[in-house]
Design a protein around this motif. Sequence first.
Motif, PDB file in Angstrom:
ATOM      1  N   PHE A  42      11.326  45.021  53.854  1.00 55.37           N
ATOM      2  CA  PHE A  42      11.379  43.559  53.942  1.00 55.37           C
ATOM      3  C   PHE A  42      10.315  42.919  53.059  1.00 55.37           C
ATOM      4  O   PHE A  42      10.547  41.862  52.473  1.00 55.37           O
ATOM      5  CB  PHE A  42      11.240  43.098  55.395  1.00 55.37           C
ATOM      6  N   LEU A  43       9.144  43.554  52.962  1.00 54.25           N
ATOM      7  CA  LEU A  43       8.117  43.059  52.047  1.00 54.25           C
ATOM      8  C   LEU A  43       8.567  43.238  50.603  1.00 54.25           C
ATOM      9  O   LEU A  43       8.442  42.337  49.784  1.00 54.25           O
ATOM     10  CB  LEU A  43       6.794  43.786  52.274  1.00 54.25           C
ATOM     11  N   GLU A  44       9.097  44.411  50.288  1.00 58.80           N
ATOM     12  CA  GLU A  44       9.507  44.719  48.917  1.00 58.80           C
ATOM     13  C   GLU A  44      10.642  43.818  48.446  1.00 58.80           C
ATOM     14  O   GLU A  44      10.613  43.298  47.340  1.00 58.80           O
ATOM     15  CB  GLU A  44       9.944  46.195  48.825  1.00 58.80           C
ATOM     16  N   SER A  45      11.643  43.626  49.288  1.00 61.77           N
ATOM     17  CA  SER A  45      12.864  42.913  48.882  1.00 61.77           C
ATOM     18  C   SER A  45      12.954  41.484  49.379  1.00 61.77           C
ATOM     19  O   SER A  45      13.764  40.716  48.876  1.00 61.77           O
ATOM     20  CB  SER A  45      14.093  43.679  49.379  1.00 61.77           C
ATOM     21  N   GLY A  46      12.172  41.148  50.395  1.00 61.36           N
ATOM     22  CA  GLY A  46      12.264  39.822  50.989  1.00 61.36           C
ATOM     23  C   GLY A  46      13.391  39.757  51.997  1.00 61.36           C
ATOM     24  O   GLY A  46      14.167  40.703  52.160  1.00 61.36           O
ATOM     25  N   THR A  47      13.459  38.638  52.661  1.00 62.39           N
ATOM     26  CA  THR A  47      14.543  38.360  53.609  1.00 62.39           C
ATOM     27  C   THR A  47      15.014  36.938  53.326  1.00 62.39           C
ATOM     28  O   THR A  47      14.480  36.267  52.451  1.00 62.39           O
ATOM     29  CB  THR A  47      14.052  38.453  55.072  1.00 62.39           C
ATOM     30  N   ARG A  48      15.972  36.481  54.092  1.00 69.10           N
ATOM     31  CA  ARG A  48      16.407  35.097  53.857  1.00 69.10           C
ATOM     32  C   ARG A  48      15.325  34.097  54.255  1.00 69.10           C
ATOM     33  O   ARG A  48      15.331  32.955  53.811  1.00 69.10           O
ATOM     34  CB  ARG A  48      17.723  34.811  54.581  1.00 69.10           C
ATOM     35  N   ASP A  49      14.360  34.550  55.072  1.00 71.66           N
ATOM     36  CA  ASP A  49      13.276  33.669  55.514  1.00 71.66           C
ATOM     37  C   ASP A  49      11.938  33.946  54.822  1.00 71.66           C
ATOM     38  O   ASP A  49      10.959  33.255  55.091  1.00 71.66           O
ATOM     39  CB  ASP A  49      13.074  33.811  57.030  1.00 71.66           C
ATOM     40  N   MET A  50      11.904  34.970  53.960  1.00 70.80           N
ATOM     41  CA  MET A  50      10.635  35.363  53.342  1.00 70.80           C
ATOM     42  C   MET A  50      10.876  35.808  51.900  1.00 70.80           C
ATOM     43  O   MET A  50      11.778  36.595  51.634  1.00 70.80           O
ATOM     44  CB  MET A  50      10.032  36.531  54.135  1.00 70.80           C
ATOM     45  N   ASP A  51      10.074  35.281  50.996  1.00 67.72           N
ATOM     46  CA  ASP A  51      10.157  35.706  49.599  1.00 67.72           C
ATOM     47  C   ASP A  51       9.708  37.159  49.480  1.00 67.72           C
ATOM     48  O   ASP A  51       8.863  37.618  50.247  1.00 67.72           O
ATOM     49  CB  ASP A  51       9.262  34.841  48.717  1.00 67.72           C
ATOM     50  N   PRO A  52      10.245  37.868  48.504  1.00 63.34           N
ATOM     51  CA  PRO A  52       9.812  39.255  48.293  1.00 63.34           C
ATOM     52  C   PRO A  52       8.353  39.320  47.849  1.00 63.34           C
ATOM     53  O   PRO A  52       7.865  38.432  47.159  1.00 63.34           O
ATOM     54  CB  PRO A  52      10.742  39.778  47.210  1.00 63.34           C
ATOM     55  N   LYS A  53       7.699  40.379  48.268  1.00 64.90           N
ATOM     56  CA  LYS A  53       6.328  40.679  47.853  1.00 64.90           C
ATOM     57  C   LYS A  53       6.313  42.135  47.384  1.00 64.90           C
ATOM     58  O   LYS A  53       5.744  43.004  48.033  1.00 64.90           O
ATOM     59  CB  LYS A  53       5.368  40.463  49.020  1.00 64.90           C
ATOM     60  N   PRO A  54       6.975  42.388  46.260  1.00 62.67           N
ATOM     61  CA  PRO A  54       7.158  43.780  45.823  1.00 62.67           C
ATOM     62  C   PRO A  54       5.847  44.486  45.496  1.00 62.67           C
ATOM     63  O   PRO A  54       4.933  43.898  44.930  1.00 62.67           O
ATOM     64  CB  PRO A  54       8.040  43.653  44.585  1.00 62.67           C
ATOM     65  N   PHE A  55       5.773  45.744  45.881  1.00 59.86           N
ATOM     66  CA  PHE A  55       4.616  46.576  45.584  1.00 59.86           C
ATOM     67  C   PHE A  55       5.035  47.922  44.981  1.00 59.86           C
ATOM     68  O   PHE A  55       4.219  48.593  44.364  1.00 59.86           O
ATOM     69  CB  PHE A  55       3.765  46.812  46.843  1.00 59.86           C
ATOM     70  N   LEU A  56       6.290  48.316  45.128  1.00 61.01           N
ATOM     71  CA  LEU A  56       6.792  49.552  44.519  1.00 61.01           C
ATOM     72  C   LEU A  56       7.364  49.293  43.124  1.00 61.01           C
ATOM     73  O   LEU A  56       7.000  49.965  42.159  1.00 61.01           O
ATOM     74  CB  LEU A  56       7.875  50.187  45.399  1.00 61.01           C
ATOM     75  N   PRO A  58       6.888  46.927  40.894  1.00 59.78           N
ATOM     76  CA  PRO A  58       5.955  46.638  39.797  1.00 59.78           C
ATOM     77  C   PRO A  58       5.347  47.894  39.172  1.00 59.78           C
ATOM     78  O   PRO A  58       5.072  47.922  37.971  1.00 59.78           O
ATOM     79  CB  PRO A  58       4.877  45.775  40.458  1.00 59.78           C
ATOM     80  N   VAL A  59       5.154  48.939  39.967  1.00 60.15           N
ATOM     81  CA  VAL A  59       4.588  50.175  39.434  1.00 60.15           C
ATOM     82  C   VAL A  59       5.615  50.888  38.553  1.00 60.15           C
ATOM     83  O   VAL A  59       5.288  51.379  37.474  1.00 60.15           O
ATOM     84  CB  VAL A  59       4.069  51.084  40.570  1.00 60.15           C
ATOM     85  N   VAL A  60       6.858  50.914  39.002  1.00 60.94           N
ATOM     86  CA  VAL A  60       7.927  51.496  38.171  1.00 60.94           C
ATOM     87  C   VAL A  60       8.027  50.717  36.865  1.00 60.94           C
ATOM     88  O   VAL A  60       8.151  51.306  35.784  1.00 60.94           O
ATOM     89  CB  VAL A  60       9.267  51.493  38.933  1.00 60.94           C
ATOM     90  N   ASN A  61       7.937  49.395  36.943  1.00 55.62           N
ATOM     91  CA  ASN A  61       7.985  48.567  35.739  1.00 55.62           C
ATOM     92  C   ASN A  61       6.813  48.876  34.799  1.00 55.62           C
ATOM     93  O   ASN A  61       6.980  48.891  33.579  1.00 55.62           O
ATOM     94  CB  ASN A  61       7.984  47.080  36.094  1.00 55.62           C
ATOM     95  N   GLU A  62       5.627  49.106  35.367  1.00 53.96           N
ATOM     96  CA  GLU A  62       4.459  49.444  34.545  1.00 53.96           C
ATOM     97  C   GLU A  62       4.666  50.765  33.810  1.00 53.96           C
ATOM     98  O   GLU A  62       4.334  50.877  32.631  1.00 53.96           O
ATOM     99  CB  GLU A  62       3.205  49.557  35.411  1.00 53.96           C
ATOM    100  N   VAL A  63       5.189  51.758  34.516  1.00 57.80           N
ATOM    101  CA  VAL A  63       5.431  53.056  33.876  1.00 57.80           C
ATOM    102  C   VAL A  63       6.436  52.883  32.739  1.00 57.80           C
ATOM    103  O   VAL A  63       6.250  53.419  31.645  1.00 57.80           O
ATOM    104  CB  VAL A  63       5.920  54.109  34.891  1.00 57.80           C
ATOM    105  N   ASN A  64       7.493  52.106  32.985  1.00 53.91           N
ATOM    106  CA  ASN A  64       8.491  51.873  31.939  1.00 53.91           C
ATOM    107  C   ASN A  64       7.901  51.113  30.750  1.00 53.91           C
ATOM    108  O   ASN A  64       8.198  51.417  29.601  1.00 53.91           O
ATOM    109  CB  ASN A  64       9.696  51.123  32.494  1.00 53.91           C
ATOM    110  N   ALA A  65       7.057  50.121  31.027  1.00 54.61           N
ATOM    111  CA  ALA A  65       6.494  49.297  29.948  1.00 54.61           C
ATOM    112  C   ALA A  65       5.428  50.043  29.146  1.00 54.61           C
ATOM    113  O   ALA A  65       5.384  49.955  27.925  1.00 54.61           O
ATOM    114  CB  ALA A  65       5.911  48.006  30.524  1.00 54.61           C
ATOM    115  N   LEU A  66       4.569  50.776  29.843  1.00 57.64           N
ATOM    116  CA  LEU A  66       3.449  51.443  29.184  1.00 57.64           C
ATOM    117  C   LEU A  66       3.805  52.839  28.687  1.00 57.64           C
ATOM    118  O   LEU A  66       3.104  53.390  27.842  1.00 57.64           O
ATOM    119  CB  LEU A  66       2.262  51.564  30.152  1.00 57.64           C
ATOM    120  N   GLY A  67       4.858  53.416  29.246  1.00 54.72           N
ATOM    121  CA  GLY A  67       5.155  54.819  28.996  1.00 54.72           C
ATOM    122  C   GLY A  67       4.241  55.670  29.849  1.00 54.72           C
ATOM    123  O   GLY A  67       3.228  55.197  30.371  1.00 54.72           O
TER     124      GLY A  67
END
Length: 149
Positions: A42-56, A58-67
């Motif tokens: 629910f934190l990662e993806s959000g709910t209809r009552d709460m915005d997402p607060k992703p923590f997993l 962003p790390v995958v995105n960093e690995v993809n961006a930085l190599g």
Amino acid sequence: MTDIDIDTDGFEDVLSDFEQLENDVAGDDTWLIGTGVEYAIFLESGTRDMDPKPFLQPVVNEVNALGVRGFLARHTRVDIADLDDADALVKALATGMERRIKEIITIKGLIDTGTLRASIKAFKNGTPSDLLTEDDVDPVAEAGVEVGV
């Protein structure tokens, strides 16, 4: 790291050498990184009552961006040239990602009791059943203390 010796005398030789190189650097280990804490999704993806607060993610995105090399250089003390094989590389990446996920949880203030951060773990050859839940990391639950009115 693995020595690379490719024969460029003919196309078939090049293909054969690339196949051999792939076999030489392929490792046997896989790593699972995550949490079994029920509210994490629910934190990662959000709910209809709460915005997402992703923590997993962003790390995958960093690995993809930085190599892999760039991610390891930025977030670990590992020099990729010092790693002996693919398994050592994957272990370094997994533990670096575990550490970075915990940093993001701290930065975003997603620690209420510390349970989420403590539950993030990288498991060698892990399965989803290995993921840590609230009961695995909650100090109150470990001590056997019941809380109630």
